[in-house]
Design a protein around this motif. Structure first.
Motif, PDB file in Angstrom:
ATOM      1  N   LYS A  50       0.827  -1.206   0.000  1.00  0.00           N
ATOM      2  CA  LYS A  50       0.000   0.000   0.000  1.00  0.00           C
ATOM      3  C   LYS A  50       0.866   1.263   0.000  1.00  0.00           C
ATOM      4  O   LYS A  50       0.403   2.338  -0.355  1.00  0.00           O
ATOM      5  CB  LYS A  50      -0.890  -0.041   1.249  1.00  0.00           C
ATOM      6  CG  LYS A  50      -1.940   1.022   1.317  1.00  0.00           C
ATOM      7  CD  LYS A  50      -2.815   0.811   2.539  1.00  0.00           C
ATOM      8  CE  LYS A  50      -3.824   1.926   2.683  1.00  0.00           C
ATOM      9  NZ  LYS A  50      -4.690   1.738   3.838  1.00  0.00           N
ATOM     10  N   TYR A  51       2.145   1.127   0.379  1.00  0.00           N
ATOM     11  CA  TYR A  51       3.016   2.288   0.556  1.00  0.00           C
ATOM     12  C   TYR A  51       4.209   2.341  -0.386  1.00  0.00           C
ATOM     13  O   TYR A  51       5.066   3.198  -0.236  1.00  0.00           O
ATOM     14  CB  TYR A  51       3.492   2.358   2.009  1.00  0.00           C
ATOM     15  CG  TYR A  51       2.335   2.363   2.964  1.00  0.00           C
ATOM     16  CD1 TYR A  51       1.493   3.463   3.046  1.00  0.00           C
ATOM     17  CD2 TYR A  51       2.037   1.255   3.736  1.00  0.00           C
ATOM     18  CE1 TYR A  51       0.394   3.459   3.893  1.00  0.00           C
ATOM     19  CE2 TYR A  51       0.949   1.250   4.595  1.00  0.00           C
ATOM     20  CZ  TYR A  51       0.136   2.363   4.669  1.00  0.00           C
ATOM     21  OH  TYR A  51      -0.950   2.355   5.496  1.00  0.00           O
ATOM     22  N   GLY A  52       4.282   1.434  -1.359  1.00  0.00           N
ATOM     23  CA  GLY A  52       5.388   1.497  -2.303  1.00  0.00           C
ATOM     24  C   GLY A  52       5.403   0.317  -3.258  1.00  0.00           C
ATOM     25  O   GLY A  52       4.690  -0.668  -3.059  1.00  0.00           O
ATOM     26  N   ALA A  53       6.222   0.449  -4.299  1.00  0.00           N
ATOM     27  CA  ALA A  53       6.334  -0.605  -5.300  1.00  0.00           C
ATOM     28  C   ALA A  53       7.736  -0.578  -5.887  1.00  0.00           C
ATOM     29  O   ALA A  53       8.380   0.476  -5.946  1.00  0.00           O
ATOM     30  CB  ALA A  53       5.298  -0.398  -6.395  1.00  0.00           C
ATOM     31  N   SER A  54       8.188  -1.752  -6.344  1.00  0.00           N
ATOM     32  CA  SER A  54       9.520  -1.822  -6.939  1.00  0.00           C
ATOM     33  C   SER A  54       9.606  -2.929  -7.980  1.00  0.00           C
ATOM     34  O   SER A  54       8.841  -3.891  -7.949  1.00  0.00           O
ATOM     35  CB  SER A  54      10.581  -2.054  -5.864  1.00  0.00           C
ATOM     36  OG  SER A  54      10.394  -3.323  -5.264  1.00  0.00           O
ATOM     37  N   THR A  55      10.556  -2.746  -8.885  1.00  0.00           N
ATOM     38  CA  THR A  55      10.930  -3.762  -9.858  1.00  0.00           C
ATOM     39  C   THR A  55      12.446  -3.889  -9.767  1.00  0.00           C
ATOM     40  O   THR A  55      13.154  -2.884  -9.841  1.00  0.00           O
ATOM     41  CB  THR A  55      10.536  -3.348 -11.296  1.00  0.00           C
ATOM     42  OG1 THR A  55       9.133  -3.073 -11.327  1.00  0.00           O
ATOM     43  CG2 THR A  55      10.863  -4.442 -12.291  1.00  0.00           C
ATOM     44  N   ARG A  56      12.920  -5.115  -9.582  1.00  0.00           N
ATOM     45  CA  ARG A  56      14.362  -5.356  -9.430  1.00  0.00           C
ATOM     46  C   ARG A  56      14.785  -6.455 -10.397  1.00  0.00           C
ATOM     47  O   ARG A  56      14.200  -7.531 -10.418  1.00  0.00           O
ATOM     48  CB  ARG A  56      14.680  -5.787  -8.002  1.00  0.00           C
ATOM     49  CG  ARG A  56      16.152  -6.082  -7.764  1.00  0.00           C
ATOM     50  CD  ARG A  56      16.417  -6.606  -6.352  1.00  0.00           C
ATOM     51  NE  ARG A  56      15.946  -5.719  -5.329  1.00  0.00           N
ATOM     52  CZ  ARG A  56      16.627  -4.677  -4.833  1.00  0.00           C
ATOM     53  NH1 ARG A  56      17.825  -4.399  -5.300  1.00  0.00           N
ATOM     54  NH2 ARG A  56      16.104  -3.932  -3.889  1.00  0.00           N
ATOM     55  N   LYS A  57      15.818  -6.172 -11.184  1.00  0.00           N
ATOM     56  CA  LYS A  57      16.374  -7.179 -12.077  1.00  0.00           C
ATOM     57  C   LYS A  57      17.195  -8.146 -11.222  1.00  0.00           C
ATOM     58  O   LYS A  57      17.984  -7.710 -10.370  1.00  0.00           O
ATOM     59  CB  LYS A  57      17.266  -6.522 -13.118  1.00  0.00           C
ATOM     60  CG  LYS A  57      17.766  -7.489 -14.183  1.00  0.00           C
ATOM     61  CD  LYS A  57      18.794  -6.893 -15.130  1.00  0.00           C
ATOM     62  CE  LYS A  57      18.340  -5.651 -15.819  1.00  0.00           C
ATOM     63  NZ  LYS A  57      19.313  -5.177 -16.840  1.00  0.00           N
ATOM     64  N   SER A  58      16.994  -9.447 -11.403  1.00  0.00           N
ATOM     65  CA  SER A  58      17.746 -10.417 -10.609  1.00  0.00           C
ATOM     66  C   SER A  58      19.232 -10.320 -10.958  1.00  0.00           C
ATOM     67  O   SER A  58      19.602  -9.935 -12.072  1.00  0.00           O
ATOM     68  CB  SER A  58      17.227 -11.838 -10.829  1.00  0.00           C
ATOM     69  OG  SER A  58      17.489 -12.250 -12.148  1.00  0.00           O
ATOM     70  N   LYS A  59      20.079 -10.645  -9.997  1.00  0.00           N
ATOM     71  CA  LYS A  59      21.530 -10.513 -10.177  1.00  0.00           C
ATOM     72  C   LYS A  59      22.038 -11.381 -11.315  1.00  0.00           C
ATOM     73  O   LYS A  59      23.017 -11.042 -11.964  1.00  0.00           O
ATOM     74  CB  LYS A  59      22.247 -10.852  -8.875  1.00  0.00           C
ATOM     75  CG  LYS A  59      22.017  -9.827  -7.801  1.00  0.00           C
ATOM     76  CD  LYS A  59      22.739 -10.177  -6.529  1.00  0.00           C
ATOM     77  CE  LYS A  59      22.438  -9.124  -5.477  1.00  0.00           C
ATOM     78  NZ  LYS A  59      23.072  -9.426  -4.195  1.00  0.00           N
ATOM     79  N   SER A  60      21.382 -12.494 -11.552  1.00  0.00           N
ATOM     80  CA  SER A  60      21.844 -13.410 -12.603  1.00  0.00           C
ATOM     81  C   SER A  60      21.313 -13.048 -13.994  1.00  0.00           C
ATOM     82  O   SER A  60      21.715 -13.647 -14.985  1.00  0.00           O
ATOM     83  CB  SER A  60      21.429 -14.842 -12.258  1.00  0.00           C
ATOM     84  OG  SER A  60      20.018 -14.930 -12.182  1.00  0.00           O
ATOM     85  N   ALA A  61      20.444 -12.062 -14.083  1.00  0.00           N
ATOM     86  CA  ALA A  61      19.847 -11.690 -15.371  1.00  0.00           C
ATOM     87  C   ALA A  61      20.880 -11.009 -16.272  1.00  0.00           C
ATOM     88  O   ALA A  61      21.658 -10.165 -15.827  1.00  0.00           O
ATOM     89  CB  ALA A  61      18.660 -10.762 -15.151  1.00  0.00           C
TER      90      ALA A  61
END
Length: 125
Positions: A50-61
């Motif tokens: 409800k207070y935030g959102a994120s997208t993170r590329k995996s380290k192995s990508a």
């Protein structure tokens, strides 16, 4: 000046303190929603509350595509609902309501993708 408190007043104060502590201790945390975008070159981890959102590329990508995020949010200034612009970064993109200068108080939905032209995925906390 000498103050004396009656036992009923002290007992009521203690009962109120215990009740307030119980309410604080039992408050449920904000629900989080997590998922994964799978691409042939690697995964992107997506997260929304409800207070935030994120997208993170995996380290192995090995993908050249950035991590992208956009939110449907409630503005602090007027309490109305809006859709943000896309944020992107080679590894990690996010919005958080507790950052300095944050313009929103809560979010309803987040949008995520693993490249500029990729399919959009959404989460609802």
């Amino acid at each position: 000046m000498n103050h004396r408190y009656s036992r009923p007043a002290a007992g009521a104060a203690l009962a109120l303190a215990v009740t307030a502590a119980g309410l604080i201790a039992t408050a449920a945390p904000a629900a989080a929603t997590d998922d994964r975008i799978e691409r042939s070159c690697g995964d992107y981890l997506i997260h929304s509350t409800k207070y935030g959102a994120s997208t993170r590329k995996s380290k192995s990508a090995s993908c050249a595509g950035h991590a992208w995020v956009m939110i449907h949010y409630k503005a602090r200034k007027d309490g109305k609902w809006y859709v943000s612009s896309w944020r992107h970064d080679p590894k990690y993109a996010h919005y958080a309501s507790n950052e300095d200068g944050a313009f929103f108080s809560e979010l309803k939905r987040s949008y995520h993708k693993g490249c500029a032209d990729c399919v959009i995925h959404h989460l609802e906390p």
